[in-house]
Design a protein around this motif. Structure first.
Motif, PDB file in Angstrom:
ATOM      1  N   THR A  95      -3.317   0.845  -3.242  1.00 34.77           N
ATOM      2  CA  THR A  95      -2.980  -0.574  -2.704  1.00 34.77           C
ATOM      3  C   THR A  95      -2.932  -2.129  -3.782  1.00 34.77           C
ATOM      4  OG1 THR A  95      -4.333   0.062  -0.785  1.00 34.77           O
ATOM      5  CG2 THR A  95      -3.809  -2.546  -1.228  1.00 34.77           C
TER       6      THR A  95
ATOM      7  N   LYS B  39       5.408   3.090   2.268  1.00 36.79           N
ATOM      8  CA  LYS B  39       4.007   2.166   1.545  1.00 36.79           C
ATOM      9  C   LYS B  39       4.918   1.100   2.899  1.00 36.79           C
ATOM     10  CE  LYS B  39       7.645  -0.047  -2.143  1.00 36.79           C
ATOM     11  NZ  LYS B  39       7.481  -0.365  -3.606  1.00 36.79           N
TER      12      LYS B  39
ATOM     13  N   ARG C  37       1.295  -1.338  -0.249  1.00 36.66           N
ATOM     14  CA  ARG C  37      -0.323   0.164  -0.206  1.00 36.66           C
ATOM     15  C   ARG C  37       1.111   1.332   0.508  1.00 36.66           C
ATOM     16  NH1 ARG C  37      -4.103   1.097   5.437  1.00 36.66           N
ATOM     17  NH2 ARG C  37      -5.083  -0.963   3.945  1.00 36.66           N
TER      18      ARG C  37
ATOM     19  N   LEU D 191       1.459   4.748   0.598  1.00 36.80           N
ATOM     20  CA  LEU D 191       1.074   5.552   1.993  1.00 36.80           C
ATOM     21  C   LEU D 191       1.075   6.571   1.385  1.00 36.80           C
ATOM     22  CD1 LEU D 191       3.269   3.950   5.190  1.00 36.80           C
ATOM     23  CD2 LEU D 191       0.851   3.642   4.290  1.00 36.80           C
TER      24      LEU D 191
ATOM     25  N   ARG E  73      -9.740   0.530  -2.141  1.00 37.05           N
ATOM     26  CA  ARG E  73     -11.120   1.889  -1.248  1.00 37.05           C
ATOM     27  C   ARG E  73     -12.180   1.071  -1.640  1.00 37.05           C
ATOM     28  NH1 ARG E  73      -7.725   5.879  -3.660  1.00 37.05           N
ATOM     29  NH2 ARG E  73      -6.026   5.585  -4.937  1.00 37.05           N
TER      30      ARG E  73
ATOM     31  N   THR F 229      -0.344   7.646  -1.909  1.00 37.81           N
ATOM     32  CA  THR F 229      -2.002   8.362  -2.543  1.00 37.81           C
ATOM     33  C   THR F 229      -2.574   7.031  -1.819  1.00 37.81           C
ATOM     34  OG1 THR F 229      -0.346   5.996  -3.951  1.00 37.81           O
ATOM     35  CG2 THR F 229       0.031   8.658  -4.489  1.00 37.81           C
ATOM     36  N   GLY F 230      -2.511   5.998  -1.560  1.00 35.50           N
ATOM     37  CA  GLY F 230      -3.506   4.904  -0.858  1.00 35.50           C
ATOM     38  C   GLY F 230      -3.778   3.881  -1.755  1.00 35.50           C
TER      39      GLY F 230
END
Length: 299
Positions: free
Chosen positions: A149, A234, A142, A144, A173, A146-147
């Motif tokens: 995954t 990440k 993941r 960190l 998401r 941009t989010g």
């Protein structure tokens, strides 16, 4: 045909200093200049080529991708880029051709190592994919910042989805893809917090409910990755499907419990048999004495 014009000394000096192989052709594909790097790379005598048609010098390249790309540049005035494999030398070339005042300048770059690295990377990725599939281990990371995954194909399968059809943009998401059982969710979130905030490596067990309703027992291992400045970037981890092991352990415990119960019953049977034997011995004595007493009473 217009007269041949070689490069001016100033133009030749500028191209000569280029670290990349460069070839300059006029509109009739006559060689106007070849820099030293090109001569060394192709093992050619550049003085023998100046003013000559390059396709006459190398007839095997006539109508090749070189010829087609250079002609396209002359016809459209737009740059062209292509890659070419040379079987005789087992080398890959990247060629960028662009128009100049009286023809084409071609810049060559040997990309053999890049190509080999890409192929090795693909082979390693395929080996990793097969190893994960064989061991039923998935991987994820993941970002960190941009989010975003990522799930490996095997992790997608572990979660009960098809890698060929799952919309991967949903991963991380879409709440519908969060399959963790509600009672396990707090400990899972705590494990993520520990990794992100402290940088500690966490190994954690959890359960998920697949879309088909099946419960799977998983073990995750997560680590924090930082950039050169020490900033967390990440979280990377693996997911091991322990379901078969958990179910095998449960079955073994059930069998052990049954065996222990059977042993208890067997022990009780032995004890009961011993008591009955001892009681029978007492009864024999009692009955014998009673019989003697009755005989004495009769006399």
């Amino acid at each position: 045909m217009p007269p041949f014009r070689p490069l001016t000394p100033a133009q030749a000096e500028m191209i000569e200093l280029s670290p990349n192989p460069k070839l300059v052709l006029d509109r009739q594909f006559r060689v106007r200049f070849i820099n030293r790097v090109t001569a060394q790379y192709a093992y050619i005598d550049r003085d023998q080529l100046i003013g000559r048609n390059v396709w006459d010098c190398y007839p095997e390249l006539r109508n090749s991708v070189f010829h087609q790309a250079y002609q396209q540049v002359l016809d459209t005035g737009e740059p062209a880029r292509f890659e070419r494999y040379e079987p005789a030398t087992d080398r890959w070339q990247s060629v960028y051709a662009f128009p100049c005042d009286d023809g084409v300048i071609a810049v060559l770059e040997d990309i053999t190592e890049q190509r080999r690295n890409v192929n090795r990377l693909r082979e390693n990725e395929e080996t990793l994919r097969l190893a994960q599939e064989a061991a039923n281990i998935g991987s994820f990371h993941r970002d960190l910042r941009t989010g975003d995954t990522f799930w490996s194909d095997q992790l997608i399968r572990i979660n009960g989805f098809d890698p060929a059809t799952l919309d991967r943009s949903r991963i991380g998401r879409d709440p519908a893809l969060n399959l963790v059982l509600p009672e396990d969710a707090p400990s899972v979130q705590q494990a993520w917090n520990d990794v992100e905030k402290t940088g500690m490596t966490r190994i954690h067990r959890l359960r998920i409910r697949r879309p088909d309703g099946a419960i799977r027992h998983l073990q995750t291992s997560m680590i924090l990755v930082r950039d050169a400045e020490g900033t967390p970037t990440k979280v990377v981890g693996t997911v091991l499907d322990l379901t078969d092991q958990v179910e095998a352990d449960a079955e073994r415990q059930r069998i052990d419990a049954q065996m222990q119960q059977a042993q208890k019953l067997e022990s009780l049977g032995v004890l009961a048999g011993g008591i009955a034997h001892d009681f029978n011995n007492l009864l024999v004595g009692i009955l014998g004495n009673a019989s003697l007493a009755m005989l004495e009473a009769d006399t």
